[in-house]
Design a protein around this motif. Structure first.
Motif, PDB file in Angstrom:
ATOM      1  N   UNK A  75       0.802  -1.226   0.000  1.00  0.00           N
ATOM      2  CA  UNK A  75       0.000   0.000   0.000  1.00  0.00           C
ATOM      3  C   UNK A  75       0.829   1.267   0.000  1.00  0.00           C
ATOM      4  N   UNK A  76       2.085   1.185   0.406  1.00  0.00           N
ATOM      5  CA  UNK A  76       2.939   2.376   0.383  1.00  0.00           C
ATOM      6  C   UNK A  76       3.325   2.760  -1.047  1.00  0.00           C
ATOM      7  N   UNK A  77       2.893   1.964  -2.024  1.00  0.00           N
ATOM      8  CA  UNK A  77       3.100   2.304  -3.432  1.00  0.00           C
ATOM      9  C   UNK A  77       1.771   2.399  -4.186  1.00  0.00           C
ATOM     10  N   UNK A  78       0.659   2.310  -3.479  1.00  0.00           N
ATOM     11  CA  UNK A  78      -0.673   2.362  -4.095  1.00  0.00           C
ATOM     12  C   UNK A  78      -0.999   3.807  -4.458  1.00  0.00           C
ATOM     13  N   UNK A  79      -1.343   4.060  -5.714  1.00  0.00           N
ATOM     14  CA  UNK A  79      -1.538   5.410  -6.219  1.00  0.00           C
ATOM     15  C   UNK A  79      -2.425   6.300  -5.362  1.00  0.00           C
ATOM     16  N   UNK A  80      -3.647   5.856  -4.983  1.00  0.00           N
ATOM     17  CA  UNK A  80      -4.516   6.712  -4.167  1.00  0.00           C
ATOM     18  C   UNK A  80      -3.955   7.069  -2.792  1.00  0.00           C
ATOM     19  N   UNK A  81      -2.909   6.380  -2.341  1.00  0.00           N
ATOM     20  CA  UNK A  81      -2.290   6.707  -1.049  1.00  0.00           C
ATOM     21  C   UNK A  81      -1.208   7.780  -1.176  1.00  0.00           C
ATOM     22  N   UNK A  82      -1.055   8.370  -2.352  1.00  0.00           N
ATOM     23  CA  UNK A  82      -0.050   9.425  -2.549  1.00  0.00           C
ATOM     24  C   UNK A  82      -0.287  10.567  -1.578  1.00  0.00           C
ATOM     25  N   UNK A  83       0.785  11.004  -0.951  1.00  0.00           N
ATOM     26  CA  UNK A  83       0.688  12.064   0.041  1.00  0.00           C
ATOM     27  C   UNK A  83       0.386  11.558   1.428  1.00  0.00           C
ATOM     28  N   UNK A  84       0.065  10.270   1.559  1.00  0.00           N
ATOM     29  CA  UNK A  84      -0.147   9.653   2.873  1.00  0.00           C
ATOM     30  C   UNK A  84       0.985   8.650   3.106  1.00  0.00           C
ATOM     31  N   UNK A  85       0.710   7.357   2.960  1.00  0.00           N
ATOM     32  CA  UNK A  85       1.795   6.386   3.129  1.00  0.00           C
ATOM     33  C   UNK A  85       2.656   6.274   1.881  1.00  0.00           C
ATOM     34  N   UNK A  86       2.118   6.641   0.726  1.00  0.00           N
ATOM     35  CA  UNK A  86       2.841   6.536  -0.547  1.00  0.00           C
ATOM     36  C   UNK A  86       3.693   7.788  -0.743  1.00  0.00           C
ATOM     37  N   UNK A  87       4.820   7.850  -0.037  1.00  0.00           N
ATOM     38  CA  UNK A  87       5.685   9.035  -0.101  1.00  0.00           C
ATOM     39  C   UNK A  87       6.293   9.266  -1.478  1.00  0.00           C
ATOM     40  N   UNK A  88       6.671   8.236  -2.228  1.00  0.00           N
ATOM     41  CA  UNK A  88       7.205   8.506  -3.559  1.00  0.00           C
ATOM     42  C   UNK A  88       6.137   8.954  -4.559  1.00  0.00           C
ATOM     43  N   UNK A  89       4.866   8.806  -4.194  1.00  0.00           N
ATOM     44  CA  UNK A  89       3.737   9.123  -5.080  1.00  0.00           C
ATOM     45  C   UNK A  89       3.821   8.294  -6.360  1.00  0.00           C
ATOM     46  N   UNK A  90       4.148   7.042  -6.159  1.00  0.00           N
ATOM     47  CA  UNK A  90       4.176   6.065  -7.248  1.00  0.00           C
ATOM     48  C   UNK A  90       2.765   5.905  -7.789  1.00  0.00           C
ATOM     49  N   UNK A  91       2.623   5.879  -9.108  1.00  0.00           N
ATOM     50  CA  UNK A  91       1.296   5.814  -9.716  1.00  0.00           C
ATOM     51  C   UNK A  91       1.369   4.955 -10.971  1.00  0.00           C
ATOM     52  N   UNK A  92       1.120   3.665 -10.793  1.00  0.00           N
ATOM     53  CA  UNK A  92       1.184   2.707 -11.890  1.00  0.00           C
ATOM     54  C   UNK A  92      -0.115   1.898 -11.888  1.00  0.00           C
ATOM     55  N   UNK A  93      -0.992   2.095 -12.866  1.00  0.00           N
ATOM     56  CA  UNK A  93      -2.294   1.405 -12.861  1.00  0.00           C
ATOM     57  C   UNK A  93      -2.189  -0.110 -12.719  1.00  0.00           C
ATOM     58  N   UNK A  94      -1.206  -0.727 -13.351  1.00  0.00           N
ATOM     59  CA  UNK A  94      -1.065  -2.184 -13.261  1.00  0.00           C
ATOM     60  C   UNK A  94      -0.791  -2.607 -11.822  1.00  0.00           C
ATOM     61  N   UNK A  95       0.039  -1.836 -11.132  1.00  0.00           N
ATOM     62  CA  UNK A  95       0.312  -2.146  -9.725  1.00  0.00           C
ATOM     63  C   UNK A  95      -0.935  -1.911  -8.872  1.00  0.00           C
ATOM     64  N   UNK A  96      -1.626  -0.804  -9.098  1.00  0.00           N
ATOM     65  CA  UNK A  96      -2.817  -0.495  -8.303  1.00  0.00           C
ATOM     66  C   UNK A  96      -3.861  -1.605  -8.403  1.00  0.00           C
ATOM     67  N   UNK A  97      -4.009  -2.171  -9.586  1.00  0.00           N
ATOM     68  CA  UNK A  97      -4.977  -3.251  -9.750  1.00  0.00           C
ATOM     69  C   UNK A  97      -4.562  -4.482  -8.944  1.00  0.00           C
ATOM     70  N   UNK A  98      -3.276  -4.798  -8.950  1.00  0.00           N
ATOM     71  CA  UNK A  98      -2.791  -5.920  -8.140  1.00  0.00           C
ATOM     72  C   UNK A  98      -3.004  -5.655  -6.654  1.00  0.00           C
ATOM     73  N   UNK A  99      -2.760  -4.428  -6.226  1.00  0.00           N
ATOM     74  CA  UNK A  99      -2.955  -4.102  -4.819  1.00  0.00           C
ATOM     75  C   UNK A  99      -4.418  -4.308  -4.423  1.00  0.00           C
ATOM     76  N   UNK A 100      -5.343  -3.832  -5.250  1.00  0.00           N
ATOM     77  CA  UNK A 100      -6.759  -3.986  -4.919  1.00  0.00           C
ATOM     78  C   UNK A 100      -7.161  -5.453  -4.889  1.00  0.00           C
ATOM     79  N   UNK A 101      -6.610  -6.241  -5.802  1.00  0.00           N
ATOM     80  CA  UNK A 101      -6.948  -7.678  -5.825  1.00  0.00           C
ATOM     81  C   UNK A 101      -6.485  -8.377  -4.559  1.00  0.00           C
ATOM     82  N   UNK A 102      -5.223  -8.156  -4.158  1.00  0.00           N
ATOM     83  CA  UNK A 102      -4.718  -8.843  -2.963  1.00  0.00           C
ATOM     84  C   UNK A 102      -5.439  -8.390  -1.711  1.00  0.00           C
ATOM     85  N   UNK A 103      -5.893  -7.135  -1.697  1.00  0.00           N
ATOM     86  CA  UNK A 103      -6.575  -6.618  -0.515  1.00  0.00           C
ATOM     87  C   UNK A 103      -7.901  -7.340  -0.277  1.00  0.00           C
TER      88      UNK A 103
END
Length: 598
Positions: free
Chosen positions: A508-536
């Motif tokens: 989640x520290x790389x999940x796009x919607x978490x930018x500015x919160x736990x996602x400090x690098x503000x990583x924004x990759x749709x393919x990753x975000x979809x995987x994050x939502x699936x595992x959650x």
């Protein structure tokens, strides 16, 4: 379940002597005082405003209480009711949690209550959760609730933002509501099979009273009032915090199930039949430099200490407790941590950010230039293991057989990558330029203490070996937390520590919607975000592990983080201290620790 940020390159320089050295010989007569040193300062005592600060969170969890807690001595870990009368009732679809609070639990006395005893009720938990949505606090931990999509709460927040009106705490919402005086229910709008762990984290579900928040207003961060074992006695910011036993605390007796380890059995025997907390007061000194913290412990100023990395060879040569410490009755505990130490690249930065091949190549080259074994040896005294991904041991998704480029040290390959993508030395001065011909100069945020300076020197030399220059932006821990939320740092490093067995947070520290919160690098990759939502949404098991592995692979490939290591902590415990054991996840453990006259 928050996972607090922890400084690993600790704060600003301290004086020649730690505060503990000045008062170690003058104990409070007749009181059991537990004395602790923090290596970085606290920021606030108000949960929504901590921004996942480990040190503030640890203090808060001694004062506020969540409905559940962990069994202090159970291994593997398990949850127990705390202020709750029983474990939450979970609906068949796993989206509704009903909690009944024990009657007769009272808040600590405070002027906000105008002389009346104030009982903990269900509405206090409802109010405390809603505070994370209040725009005035701009909470860095809001994402932990937003991901679960509690119905109605985001809408309330957006209404306040749109109309520029105060957040409406009285508006009923489906996401969190009181059913009666002692019962509340949380309803999720999305599947989250591991949401129950959040009930054990007082950082995000610790009960506060509305009267207290309204009484102190903007100064609420200096006035924590909870139902826990301790209350705040005095506070000198970034210097000393004193807690005292709360007279209103109901008192508890440890009734868990200890594991088979002899240390666990020893603590269980000491706690048997005794009413908690065992200490009358807890004094916490902020000692940011390693040397004075270490000398203070040797002088008897602190009752236990995580040995600074530079002193590991002195304290535990070859992994064994040094004879001079053993003769004093000092005990050693070593525990691998559910944490990871990393540096991040700000993905919106014009130099190190971006998703094009040359930008990815630069980050990967910077990673390949770093010798993780040397980092662990020189900065942490050899106490740790190189990391292969963001997910730490003891959490779901951690695979001990997973090996990746994250731990690879290959300066020759780093040079080849830079050459291939146009980062060459155009003017012959020995330093590489950007493909555009402009100077390539990196900027890493850092603190000013001795350990930070050593780590910075190591990184400077490793990057110089591949022809890359780096400068260091020096500031305090709290200043850097503010800057990282504002997105003004190019690179920075610290550690994340788990407060539950759920490794999904570390994706989640790389999940796009978490930018500015736990996602400090503000990583924004749709393919990753979809995987994050699936595992959650998936339950723990092979299918979720496979999805998490794919997500880890993407983070290695794009490298918004250079993950350095998972730490092993060596704790030294004074002979007069009983009951202290580091827990993999819980923070509210000071009530179990006893100190004898000495």
């Amino acid at each position: 379940m928050s996972f607090p940020r922890r400084a690993f390159l600790q704060g600003a320089a301290a004086g020649a002597l730690a505060p503990g050295l000045l008062h170690a010989a003058t104990p409070d007569a007749g009181k059991k005082v537990l004395r602790i040193a923090f290596p970085a300062p606290e920021s606030t005592f108000d949960p929504p405003q901590t921004n996942s600060d480990y040190y503030s969170s640890t203090l808060i969890q001694q004062i506020l209480e969540a409905p559940l807690s962990y069994d202090y001595l159970a291994r593997p870990v398990r949850l127990l009711p705390n202020t709750a009368a029983a474990m939450p009732e979970v609906s068949a679809d796993g989206r509704s949690f009903t909690v009944r609070i024990k009657p007769g639990i009272f808040f600590q006395d405070d002027p906000a209550f105008k002389g009346r005893r104030r009982e903990l009720v269900a509405e206090d938990y409802v109010y405390s959760i809603k505070r994370f949505y209040d725009p005035q606090y701009n909470s860095g931990d809001l994402y932990l609730y937003e991901q679960a999509k509690l119905p109605g709460l985001s809408e309330l927040r957006q209404q306040a933002l749109k109309n520029r009106t105060p957040f409406d705490y009285d508006a009923p919402v489906e996401g969190v509501r009181a059913l009666d005086r002692y019962t509340f229910r949380i309803t999720l709008g999305d599947d989250d099979p591991r949401f129950i762990y959040r009930f054990a984290d007082a950082q995000i579900m610790g009960a506060v009273a509305r009267e207290v928040v309204e009484f102190y207003g903007k100064d609420i961060g200096a006035h924590p009032v909870g139902t826990g074992a301790f209350r705040l006695k005095s506070w000198r910011r970034a210097s000393r915090i004193e807690l005292e036993r709360s007279p209103s605390y109901r008192g508890t007796v440890y009734d868990g199930t200890p594991g088979d380890d002899p240390d666990l059995q020893r603590v269980a025997a000491h706690l048997k039949g005794r009413t908690l907390p065992l200490a009358d007061e807890v004094h916490v000194d902020i000692v940011e430099e390693d040397q004075p913290r270490w000398l203070s412990f040797l002088n008897g100023a602190y009752d236990f200490l995580a040995v600074p990395g530079t002193y590991i060879p002195l304290a535990v040569p070859h992994g064994e407790l040094a004879p001079y410490l053993a003769k004093r009755g000092i005990r050693m505990q070593r525990h691998q941590q559910a944490d990871m130490v990393m540096s991040y690249f700000y993905m919106e930065d014009p130099v190190v950010g971006g998703y094009t091949p040359e930008k990815v190549a630069l980050r990967r080259a910077i990673g390949l230039a770093q010798d993780q074994q040397a980092y662990i040896r020189h900065v942490f005294g050899g106490s740790g293991t190189p990391a292969q991904s963001t997910i730490p041991p003891f959490t779901s998704g951690h695979d001990p057989d997973y090996v990746s480029e994250m731990s690879t040290y290959d300066p020759a390959r780093a040079k080849a990558l830079l050459d291939l993508y146009g980062y060459t030395d155009l003017d012959g001065d020995g330093w590489r330029e950007l493909p555009s011909g402009q100077p390539l100069r990196l900027r890493m945020a850092s603190m000013a203490d001795q350990r930070s300076r050593g780590a910075n020197d190591l990184l400077r030399r490793q990057l110089a070996a591949i022809g890359v220059r780096i400068d260091f932006e020096i500031a305090t821990w709290s200043e850097l937390l503010k800057k990282t939320r504002a997105g003004t740092l190019q690179m920075w490093g610290y550690s994340w520590g788990a407060t539950s067995p759920d490794g999904g947070f570390f994706l989640g520290i790389a999940y796009g919607p978490n930018a500015g919160d736990s996602n400090d690098p503000r990583f924004n990759l749709p393919a990753f975000d979809e995987l994050f939502r699936r595992q959650q949404r998936l339950p723990d098991g092979p299918e979720r592990e496979a999805v998490m592995r794919q997500a880890k692979d993407l983070l290695v490939a794009y490298m918004p983080f250079k993950v350095h290591m998972h730490r092993t902590i060596t704790d030294l415990v004074q002979p007069w201290t009983e009951g202290y054991l580091r827990h993999p996840f819980m923070r509210d453990l000071w009530r179990f620790i006893d100190v004898q006259p000495h």
